[in-house]
Design a protein around this motif. Structure first.
Motif, PDB file in Angstrom:
ATOM      1  N   PRO A 151      44.619  47.752  52.154  1.00  0.00           N
ATOM      2  CA  PRO A 151      45.060  46.371  51.948  1.00  0.00           C
ATOM      3  C   PRO A 151      44.164  45.384  52.680  1.00  0.00           C
ATOM      4  N   GLY A 152      44.061  44.218  52.090  1.00  0.00           N
ATOM      5  CA  GLY A 152      43.293  43.150  52.716  1.00  0.00           C
ATOM      6  C   GLY A 152      41.810  43.196  52.432  1.00  0.00           C
ATOM      7  N   THR A 153      41.386  44.029  51.481  1.00  0.00           N
ATOM      8  CA  THR A 153      39.962  44.155  51.232  1.00  0.00           C
ATOM      9  C   THR A 153      39.516  43.292  50.066  1.00  0.00           C
ATOM     10  N   GLY A 154      39.192  42.081  50.367  1.00  0.00           N
ATOM     11  CA  GLY A 154      38.443  41.214  49.497  1.00  0.00           C
ATOM     12  C   GLY A 154      39.087  40.648  48.246  1.00  0.00           C
ATOM     13  N   PRO A 155      38.294  39.800  47.577  1.00  0.00           N
ATOM     14  CA  PRO A 155      38.736  39.106  46.371  1.00  0.00           C
ATOM     15  C   PRO A 155      38.621  40.000  45.144  1.00  0.00           C
ATOM     16  N   GLN A 156      38.814  39.399  43.973  1.00  0.00           N
ATOM     17  CA  GLN A 156      38.717  40.150  42.727  1.00  0.00           C
ATOM     18  C   GLN A 156      37.359  40.815  42.601  1.00  0.00           C
ATOM     19  N   LYS A 157      37.395  42.031  42.064  1.00  0.00           N
ATOM     20  CA  LYS A 157      36.175  42.808  41.911  1.00  0.00           C
ATOM     21  C   LYS A 157      36.142  43.385  40.502  1.00  0.00           C
ATOM     22  N   GLU A 158      35.052  43.130  39.785  1.00  0.00           N
ATOM     23  CA  GLU A 158      34.939  43.639  38.429  1.00  0.00           C
ATOM     24  C   GLU A 158      34.830  45.164  38.459  1.00  0.00           C
ATOM     25  N   LEU A 159      35.578  45.801  37.570  1.00  0.00           N
ATOM     26  CA  LEU A 159      35.582  47.261  37.499  1.00  0.00           C
ATOM     27  C   LEU A 159      34.613  47.717  36.414  1.00  0.00           C
ATOM     28  N   PRO A 160      34.243  48.995  36.414  1.00  0.00           N
ATOM     29  CA  PRO A 160      33.292  49.493  35.402  1.00  0.00           C
ATOM     30  C   PRO A 160      33.761  49.176  33.984  1.00  0.00           C
ATOM     31  N   ILE A 161      32.815  49.000  33.096  1.00  0.00           N
ATOM     32  CA  ILE A 161      33.112  48.575  31.725  1.00  0.00           C
ATOM     33  C   ILE A 161      34.035  49.551  31.002  1.00  0.00           C
ATOM     34  N   ASP A 162      33.992  50.832  31.360  1.00  0.00           N
ATOM     35  CA  ASP A 162      34.840  51.827  30.705  1.00  0.00           C
ATOM     36  C   ASP A 162      36.170  52.054  31.440  1.00  0.00           C
ATOM     37  N   PHE A 163      36.471  51.228  32.425  1.00  0.00           N
ATOM     38  CA  PHE A 163      37.704  51.377  33.197  1.00  0.00           C
ATOM     39  C   PHE A 163      38.934  51.224  32.311  1.00  0.00           C
TER      40      PHE A 163
ATOM     41  N   PHE B 245      45.792  47.065  41.982  1.00  0.00           N
ATOM     42  CA  PHE B 245      46.382  45.945  41.259  1.00  0.00           C
ATOM     43  C   PHE B 245      45.270  45.404  40.387  1.00  0.00           C
ATOM     44  N   VAL B 246      45.431  45.513  39.071  1.00  0.00           N
ATOM     45  CA  VAL B 246      44.349  45.177  38.146  1.00  0.00           C
ATOM     46  C   VAL B 246      44.788  44.111  37.151  1.00  0.00           C
ATOM     47  N   LYS B 247      43.791  43.393  36.653  1.00  0.00           N
ATOM     48  CA  LYS B 247      44.030  42.328  35.681  1.00  0.00           C
ATOM     49  C   LYS B 247      42.877  42.335  34.691  1.00  0.00           C
ATOM     50  N   GLN B 248      43.187  42.092  33.426  1.00  0.00           N
ATOM     51  CA  GLN B 248      42.140  42.023  32.416  1.00  0.00           C
ATOM     52  C   GLN B 248      41.795  40.571  32.143  1.00  0.00           C
ATOM     53  N   SER B 249      40.502  40.282  32.173  1.00  0.00           N
ATOM     54  CA  SER B 249      40.015  38.939  31.930  1.00  0.00           C
ATOM     55  C   SER B 249      38.696  39.039  31.169  1.00  0.00           C
ATOM     56  N   ASN B 250      38.601  38.320  30.053  1.00  0.00           N
ATOM     57  CA  ASN B 250      37.382  38.350  29.227  1.00  0.00           C
ATOM     58  C   ASN B 250      36.999  39.777  28.843  1.00  0.00           C
ATOM     59  N   LYS B 251      38.011  40.558  28.455  1.00  0.00           N
ATOM     60  CA  LYS B 251      37.832  41.937  27.987  1.00  0.00           C
ATOM     61  C   LYS B 251      37.326  42.897  29.064  1.00  0.00           C
ATOM     62  N   ARG B 252      37.353  42.481  30.324  1.00  0.00           N
ATOM     63  CA  ARG B 252      36.960  43.349  31.450  1.00  0.00           C
ATOM     64  C   ARG B 252      38.118  43.439  32.423  1.00  0.00           C
ATOM     65  N   TRP B 253      38.243  44.593  33.057  1.00  0.00           N
ATOM     66  CA  TRP B 253      39.265  44.800  34.074  1.00  0.00           C
ATOM     67  C   TRP B 253      38.715  44.432  35.436  1.00  0.00           C
ATOM     68  N   HIS B 254      39.578  43.844  36.263  1.00  0.00           N
ATOM     69  CA  HIS B 254      39.226  43.465  37.628  1.00  0.00           C
ATOM     70  C   HIS B 254      40.269  44.004  38.586  1.00  0.00           C
ATOM     71  N   ASP B 255      39.821  44.464  39.733  1.00  0.00           N
ATOM     72  CA  ASP B 255      40.713  44.811  40.842  1.00  0.00           C
ATOM     73  C   ASP B 255      40.993  43.484  41.534  1.00  0.00           C
ATOM     74  N   VAL B 256      42.233  43.020  41.472  1.00  0.00           N
ATOM     75  CA  VAL B 256      42.538  41.679  41.966  1.00  0.00           C
ATOM     76  C   VAL B 256      42.820  41.646  43.469  1.00  0.00           C
ATOM     77  N   GLY B 257      42.930  42.786  44.102  1.00  0.00           N
ATOM     78  CA  GLY B 257      43.181  42.806  45.536  1.00  0.00           C
ATOM     79  C   GLY B 257      44.626  42.457  45.857  1.00  0.00           C
ATOM     80  N   ASP B 258      44.988  42.665  47.095  1.00  0.00           N
ATOM     81  CA  ASP B 258      46.391  42.469  47.452  1.00  0.00           C
ATOM     82  C   ASP B 258      46.754  41.007  47.688  1.00  0.00           C
ATOM     83  N   GLY B 259      45.793  40.128  47.836  1.00  0.00           N
ATOM     84  CA  GLY B 259      46.097  38.712  47.967  1.00  0.00           C
ATOM     85  C   GLY B 259      46.751  38.180  46.702  1.00  0.00           C
ATOM     86  N   TYR B 260      46.267  38.617  45.561  1.00  0.00           N
ATOM     87  CA  TYR B 260      46.834  38.233  44.272  1.00  0.00           C
ATOM     88  C   TYR B 260      48.123  38.997  44.004  1.00  0.00           C
ATOM     89  N   ALA B 261      48.111  40.252  44.396  1.00  0.00           N
ATOM     90  CA  ALA B 261      49.281  41.117  44.142  1.00  0.00           C
ATOM     91  C   ALA B 261      50.493  40.555  44.859  1.00  0.00           C
TER      92      ALA B 261
END
Length: 121
Positions: free
Chosen positions: A31-43, A105-121
């Motif tokens: 927990p507490g590790t950074g902002p949103q991070k784009e995940l691999p395209i095949d995630f 905690f993940v979110k899809q944006s512009n057809k890509r998945w992002h790890d949104v981190g616990d700040g968003y969660a």
């Protein structure tokens, strides 16, 4: 917060049959590790992930979201009567539980998945 651990174990018991954690992510996040991070395209989200920011049947029926809702629901009574610091601890415990099971905690944006981190969660 031993009641929290009881709720977690109870929820896991209900989902043991459908969860195969070998399909979950091998890398666990703290927990507490950074902002949103784009995940691999095949995630693709696993049973351990919690899908955020998407309304509708697909995210509602997702196993990770079902588990998350049950855990949160099991903590509502304790949370509603708790002090501010205890409320923060309950939330932190829930987030940590998701991470230790290999979830994100993940979110899809512009057809890509992002790890949104616990700040968003």
């Amino acid at each position: 917060l031993s009641a929290t651990n009881y709720i977690f174990e109870k929820v896991l018991g209900e989902y043991d049959e459908c969860l195969s954690f070998s399909d979950c992510h091998k890398i666990t996040k703290q927990p507490g590790t950074g902002p949103q991070k784009e995940l691999p395209i095949d995630f693709q989200p696993t049973e351990c992930d919690v899908i955020c920011g998407i309304r509708g049947k697909s995210s509602y029926d997702h196993v990770g979201n079902q588990i998350f809702r049950k855990i949160v629901g099991g903590q509502l009574e304790a949370y509603s009567g708790a002090s501010r610091s205890t409320k923060s601890q309950i939330v932190s415990n829930i987030i940590q539980f998701i991470y230790t099971r290999g979830g994100r905690f993940v979110k899809q944006s512009n057809k890509r998945w992002h790890d949104v981190g616990d700040g968003y969660a």
